[in-house]
Design an enzyme around this catalytic site. Structure first.
Site, PDB file in Angstrom:
ATOM      1  N   ASP A  13       0.805  -1.226   0.000  1.00 25.85           N
ATOM      2  CA  ASP A  13       0.000   0.000   0.000  1.00 25.85           C
ATOM      3  C   ASP A  13       0.838   1.276   0.000  1.00 25.85           C
ATOM      4  O   ASP A  13       0.422   2.315   0.527  1.00 25.85           O
ATOM      5  CB  ASP A  13      -0.968   0.024   1.202  1.00 25.85           C
ATOM      6  CG  ASP A  13      -1.891  -1.174   1.200  1.00 25.85           C
ATOM      7  OD1 ASP A  13      -2.206  -1.665   0.104  1.00 25.85           O
ATOM      8  OD2 ASP A  13      -2.300  -1.622   2.284  1.00 25.85           O
ATOM      9  N   LYS A  16       1.807   2.218  -5.129  1.00 27.98           N
ATOM     10  CA  LYS A  16       2.320   1.672  -6.401  1.00 27.98           C
ATOM     11  C   LYS A  16       1.389   1.996  -7.563  1.00 27.98           C
ATOM     12  O   LYS A  16       1.826   2.390  -8.637  1.00 27.98           O
ATOM     13  CB  LYS A  16       2.498   0.141  -6.286  1.00 27.98           C
ATOM     14  CG  LYS A  16       3.498  -0.269  -5.205  1.00 27.98           C
ATOM     15  CD  LYS A  16       3.545  -1.774  -5.023  1.00 27.98           C
ATOM     16  CE  LYS A  16       2.303  -2.353  -4.403  1.00 27.98           C
ATOM     17  NZ  LYS A  16       2.075  -2.012  -2.985  1.00 27.98           N
ATOM     18  N   GLY A  40      -4.581  -4.154  -3.838  1.00 28.54           N
ATOM     19  CA  GLY A  40      -5.554  -3.109  -4.159  1.00 28.54           C
ATOM     20  C   GLY A  40      -4.759  -1.888  -4.546  1.00 28.54           C
ATOM     21  O   GLY A  40      -4.113  -1.275  -3.697  1.00 28.54           O
ATOM     22  N   HIS A  41      -4.728  -1.567  -5.816  1.00 27.05           N
ATOM     23  CA  HIS A  41      -3.911  -0.451  -6.307  1.00 27.05           C
ATOM     24  C   HIS A  41      -4.828   0.698  -6.711  1.00 27.05           C
ATOM     25  O   HIS A  41      -5.662   0.546  -7.603  1.00 27.05           O
ATOM     26  CB  HIS A  41      -3.033  -0.908  -7.478  1.00 27.05           C
ATOM     27  CG  HIS A  41      -1.998  -1.924  -7.067  1.00 27.05           C
ATOM     28  ND1 HIS A  41      -1.083  -2.460  -7.925  1.00 27.05           N
ATOM     29  CD2 HIS A  41      -1.730  -2.489  -5.849  1.00 27.05           C
ATOM     30  CE1 HIS A  41      -0.300  -3.302  -7.259  1.00 27.05           C
ATOM     31  NE2 HIS A  41      -0.689  -3.346  -6.002  1.00 27.05           N
ATOM     32  N   GLN A 224       1.981  -5.963  -3.277  1.00 28.77           N
ATOM     33  CA  GLN A 224       2.426  -6.071  -1.884  1.00 28.77           C
ATOM     34  C   GLN A 224       3.728  -5.276  -1.693  1.00 28.77           C
ATOM     35  O   GLN A 224       3.966  -4.332  -2.413  1.00 28.77           O
ATOM     36  CB  GLN A 224       2.584  -7.540  -1.462  1.00 28.77           C
ATOM     37  CG  GLN A 224       1.265  -8.294  -1.318  1.00 28.77           C
ATOM     38  CD  GLN A 224       0.690  -8.802  -2.629  1.00 28.77           C
ATOM     39  OE1 GLN A 224       1.364  -9.473  -3.391  1.00 28.77           O
ATOM     40  NE2 GLN A 224      -0.549  -8.485  -2.909  1.00 28.77           N
TER      41      GLN A 224
HETATM   42  P1  GDP Z   1      -0.773   0.419  -3.558  1.00 28.12           P
HETATM   43  O1  GDP Z   1      -1.367  -0.876  -3.109  1.00 28.12           O
HETATM   44  O2  GDP Z   1       0.703   0.467  -3.334  1.00 28.12           O
HETATM   45  O3  GDP Z   1      -1.144   0.769  -4.977  1.00 28.12           O
HETATM   46  O4  GDP Z   1      -1.392   1.546  -2.612  1.00 28.12           O
HETATM   47  P2  GDP Z   1      -2.949   1.670  -2.181  1.00 28.12           P
HETATM   48  O5  GDP Z   1      -3.724   2.156  -3.331  1.00 28.12           O
HETATM   49  O6  GDP Z   1      -3.404   0.426  -1.518  1.00 28.12           O
HETATM   50  O7  GDP Z   1      -2.831   2.738  -1.021  1.00 28.12           O
HETATM   51  C1  GDP Z   1      -2.314   3.997  -1.228  1.00 28.12           C
HETATM   52  C2  GDP Z   1      -3.379   5.030  -0.839  1.00 28.12           C
HETATM   53  O8  GDP Z   1      -2.781   6.288  -0.691  1.00 28.12           O
HETATM   54  C3  GDP Z   1      -4.454   5.189  -1.891  1.00 28.12           C
HETATM   55  O9  GDP Z   1      -5.654   5.532  -1.262  1.00 28.12           O
HETATM   56  C4  GDP Z   1      -3.922   6.366  -2.713  1.00 28.12           C
HETATM   57  O10 GDP Z   1      -4.958   7.074  -3.372  1.00 28.12           O
HETATM   58  C5  GDP Z   1      -3.305   7.205  -1.652  1.00 28.12           C
HETATM   59  N1  GDP Z   1      -2.145   8.023  -2.052  1.00 28.12           N
HETATM   60  C6  GDP Z   1      -1.171   7.712  -2.940  1.00 28.12           C
HETATM   61  N2  GDP Z   1      -0.232   8.681  -2.933  1.00 28.12           N
HETATM   62  C7  GDP Z   1      -0.626   9.592  -2.033  1.00 28.12           C
HETATM   63  C8  GDP Z   1      -0.054  10.821  -1.551  1.00 28.12           C
HETATM   64  O11 GDP Z   1       1.025  11.251  -1.945  1.00 28.12           O
HETATM   65  N3  GDP Z   1      -0.762  11.500  -0.595  1.00 28.12           N
HETATM   66  C9  GDP Z   1      -1.937  11.048  -0.105  1.00 28.12           C
HETATM   67  N4  GDP Z   1      -2.551  11.772   0.832  1.00 28.12           N
HETATM   68  N5  GDP Z   1      -2.499   9.906  -0.549  1.00 28.12           N
HETATM   69  C10 GDP Z   1      -1.846   9.186  -1.475  1.00 28.12           C
HETATM   70  P1  IMO Z   2      -0.915  -4.110  -2.315  1.00 26.68           P
HETATM   71  O1  IMO Z   2      -0.459  -4.650  -3.644  1.00 26.68           O
HETATM   72  C1  IMO Z   2      -0.985  -4.541   2.007  1.00 26.68           C
HETATM   73  C2  IMO Z   2      -1.126  -8.632   3.605  1.00 26.68           C
HETATM   74  C3  IMO Z   2      -2.397  -9.081   4.294  1.00 26.68           C
HETATM   75  C4  IMO Z   2      -1.827 -10.093   5.268  1.00 26.68           C
HETATM   76  C5  IMO Z   2      -0.704 -10.744   4.460  1.00 26.68           C
HETATM   77  C6  IMO Z   2      -1.099 -12.037   3.774  1.00 26.68           C
HETATM   78  O2  IMO Z   2      -2.205  -3.396  -2.365  1.00 26.68           O
HETATM   79  O3  IMO Z   2       0.181  -3.336  -1.661  1.00 26.68           O
HETATM   80  P2  IMO Z   2      -2.631 -12.716   1.719  1.00 26.68           P
HETATM   81  O4  IMO Z   2      -4.026 -12.335   1.369  1.00 26.68           O
HETATM   82  O5  IMO Z   2      -1.617 -12.364   0.704  1.00 26.68           O
HETATM   83  O6  IMO Z   2      -2.528 -14.147   2.142  1.00 26.68           O
HETATM   84  O7  IMO Z   2      -2.290 -11.845   3.043  1.00 26.68           O
HETATM   85  O8  IMO Z   2      -0.324  -9.792   3.488  1.00 26.68           O
HETATM   86  N1  IMO Z   2      -1.328  -8.111   2.228  1.00 26.68           N
HETATM   87  C7  IMO Z   2      -1.234  -6.817   1.898  1.00 26.68           C
HETATM   88  N2  IMO Z   2      -1.047  -5.721   2.666  1.00 26.68           N
HETATM   89  N3  IMO Z   2      -1.077  -4.427   0.672  1.00 26.68           N
HETATM   90  C8  IMO Z   2      -1.244  -5.512  -0.111  1.00 26.68           C
HETATM   91  O9  IMO Z   2      -1.203  -5.438  -1.464  1.00 26.68           O
HETATM   92  C9  IMO Z   2      -1.376  -6.774   0.503  1.00 26.68           C
HETATM   93  N4  IMO Z   2      -1.574  -8.023   0.030  1.00 26.68           N
HETATM   94  C10 IMO Z   2      -1.529  -8.837   1.103  1.00 26.68           C
HETATM   95  O10 IMO Z   2      -3.026  -8.011   4.942  1.00 26.68           O
HETATM   96  O11 IMO Z   2      -1.243  -9.429   6.352  1.00 26.68           O
HETATM   97 MG    MG Z   3      -2.883  -1.557  -1.837  1.00 27.39          MG
END
Ligand code: GDP
Ligand code: IMO
Ligand code: MG
Length: 423
Positions: A13, A16, A40-41, A224
């Site tokens: 998270d 990416k 979840g991207h 991840q």
């Molecule tokens: P990913 O899994 O690495 O793609 O990241 P996620 O989408 O799960 O989580 C990142 C969260 O931070 C999302 O809700 C993005 O919209 C948000 N986000 C990304 N970059 C920034 C930033 O620079 N500032 C803030 N406030 N939010 C951001």
């Molecule tokens: P993105 O790509 C954050 C965590 C889960 C759990 C562990 C194992 O959005 O960064 P799994 O379902 O893979 O067996 O879960 O890994 N986890 C993540 N945490 N971002 C993710 O993906 C994750 N994918 C799995 O919360 O602790």
């Molecule tokens: Mg994510």
């Protein structure tokens, strides 16, 4: 052309999805190499927020080809929902989304097994996203899995039945209360498989090889983060794939000497969702502020993310394991308003000060040693150029660069595409 990699350096998270979307204009091909719908991207532009789970984050650009690589595990049901969500954006999906025949399928019973395994662990549960990731990779390495390419064979439904029957016996073995109606789940599954079959299946390693040979630019998108890597993460509280740079080689069939830049993404602080050790975790007002301002809720499960200060010991480890050549610091805006910022620069480990990530970072063995830096007050969300960044933020970044020995090339100051500052 070499294949560039983009990887999360923490516990996922990091942002990416946003950065892949921002960088896609520089690439012909975006390829996911591991993970599945546990990811979840999030992407934001034109006032709309999109969350992708299996589909690569380059899908919104008109010219990029998006590949789901052999290292990815696909749940056809979730994949179909993702496709359905894209319909209203009028994207010409067929030529733009290609699926590796060697990617493995997540069956409904994999999801049930994930639930049964977690329930049986009680308090020691991993905190899995319950998407069936672990059981699917177990069937892959156990040589029992069903792959996308099998869907082109006549006997795949027999294979399916055989494996699903075995899974049902395994669910009983766990002796926990998992309620399900497999017939109902299978109706959705088979319907979704028919949708999946409308897409183009490819021998992706050959496709990528030829694309490289003809000079195409390729960005591999990780899911991840490094601390969730099956080998190098905080085992057993990890996911079931190699999230680190090596995973891109096995997850796409790219040779190590064909890797170019390794772009490492991290948040200006740290978050984690699910169970497992987290040395810099905060339980005070500072942690709550990060969670609130950063809106730290999982993009896949909606669970609250745990928050804490930046951990440079863990980050340095991730930089080393991945061979990171450029850093991108996300969510700098969330730290605005903190008078003092703490950065963990060493651990107290069994009475000694250490600077590397030890075998075990459980609370009873490790406590963080912090360096304090000055915070900044300025709202960053409207900034667009590096020379507008406040001095204290520049000092924060310089401190990180000196410790990590890699330059920070992008600073993100908000979730939108446009809130991206190049250094
Ligand atoms: P990913 O899994 O690495 O793609 O990241 P996620 O989408 O799960 O989580 C990142 C969260 O931070 C999302 O809700 C993005 O919209 C948000 N986000 C990304 N970059 C920034 C930033 O620079 N500032 C803030 N406030 N939010 C951001
Ligand atoms: P993105 O790509 C954050 C965590 C889960 C759990 C562990 C194992 O959005 O960064 P799994 O379902 O893979 O067996 O879960 O890994 N986890 C993540 N945490 N971002 C993710 O993906 C994750 N994918 C799995 O919360 O602790
Ligand atoms: Mg994510």
């Amino acid at each position: 052309m070499a294949v560039d990699l983009l990887l999360g350096l923490q516990w996922g998270d990091e942002g990416k999805g946003k950065i892949v979307d921002v960088l896609t204009k520089n690439y012909d091909i975006i390829a996911r190499f591991q993970g599945g719908p546990n990811a979840g991207h999030t992407l934001e532009f034109d006032g709309i927020k999109h969350v992708l789970h299996t589909i690569p984050s380059g899908i919104f650009h008109p010219n990029a080809v998006n590949i789901v690589g052999n290292g990815v595990v696909i749940d056809p049901v979730i994949f179909k929902k993702e496709l359905d969500n894209l319909v209203k954006f009028d994207i010409d999906i067929l030529p733009k989304l290609l699926i590796s025949r060697k990617a493995h399928l997540i069956l409904p019973t994999h999801r049930l097994l994930d639930a049964a395994s977690e329930a049986s662990k009680g308090k020691a549960k991993i905190g899995s996203t319950l998407k069936g990731i672990g059981p699917t990779y177990m069937d892959k390495t156990g040589r029992n899995g069903i792959r996308v390419g099998d869907l082109e064979m006549d006997d795949w439904k027999e294979k399916y039945r055989h494996l699903a029957d075995k899974h049902e016996a395994m669910i009983k073995f766990y002796d926990v209360d998992v309620q399900y109606d497999l017939n109902e789940l299978e109706v959705d599954f088979f319907k979704a498989v028919e949708e999946l079959k409308k897409l183009t299946f490819i021998d992706s390693e050959e496709y990528i090889y030829q694309a490289q040979a003809s000079g195409k630019t390729i960005l591999a998108e990780g899911a991840q983060g490094s601390l969730l890597d099956i080998d190098f993460g905080t085992y057993p509280f990890v996911t079931s794939s190699n999230t680190t740079a090596a995973g891109a080689c096995t997850g796409l069939g790219v040779a190590p000497n064909r890797i170019g830049e390794v772009l490492g993404i991290f948040k200006a602080y740290t978050t984690r969702v699910g169970s497992g050790p987290f040395p810099t975790e905060l339980f005070d007002e500072d942690g709550k502020t990060m969670a609130r301002v950063g809106n730290e809720f999982g993009a896949t499960t909606g669970r609250a993310r745990r928050c804490g200060w930046l951990d440079l010991v863990a980050l340095k480890y991730a930089v080393q394991v991945n061979g990171v050549t450029q850093l991108m610091m996300m969510k700098a805006d969330v730290l605005s308003g903190f008078k003092t910022l703490k950065v963990c620069t060493a651990y107290n480990y069994k009475g000694k000060t250490i600077h590397h990530l030890p075998y075990n970072i459980e609370e009873q063995n490790v406590s963080p040693v912090y360096t304090e830096l000055k915070g900044w007050d300025k709202d960053l969300t409207g900034l667009s150029a590096a020379d507008e960044l406040p001095e204290a933020l520049n000092d924060y970044i310089t401190f990180l660069e000196e410790n990590l020995e890699v330059p920070v090339k992008i600073v993100s100051v908000g979730p939108d595409r446009t809130q991206t500052i190049y250094r």
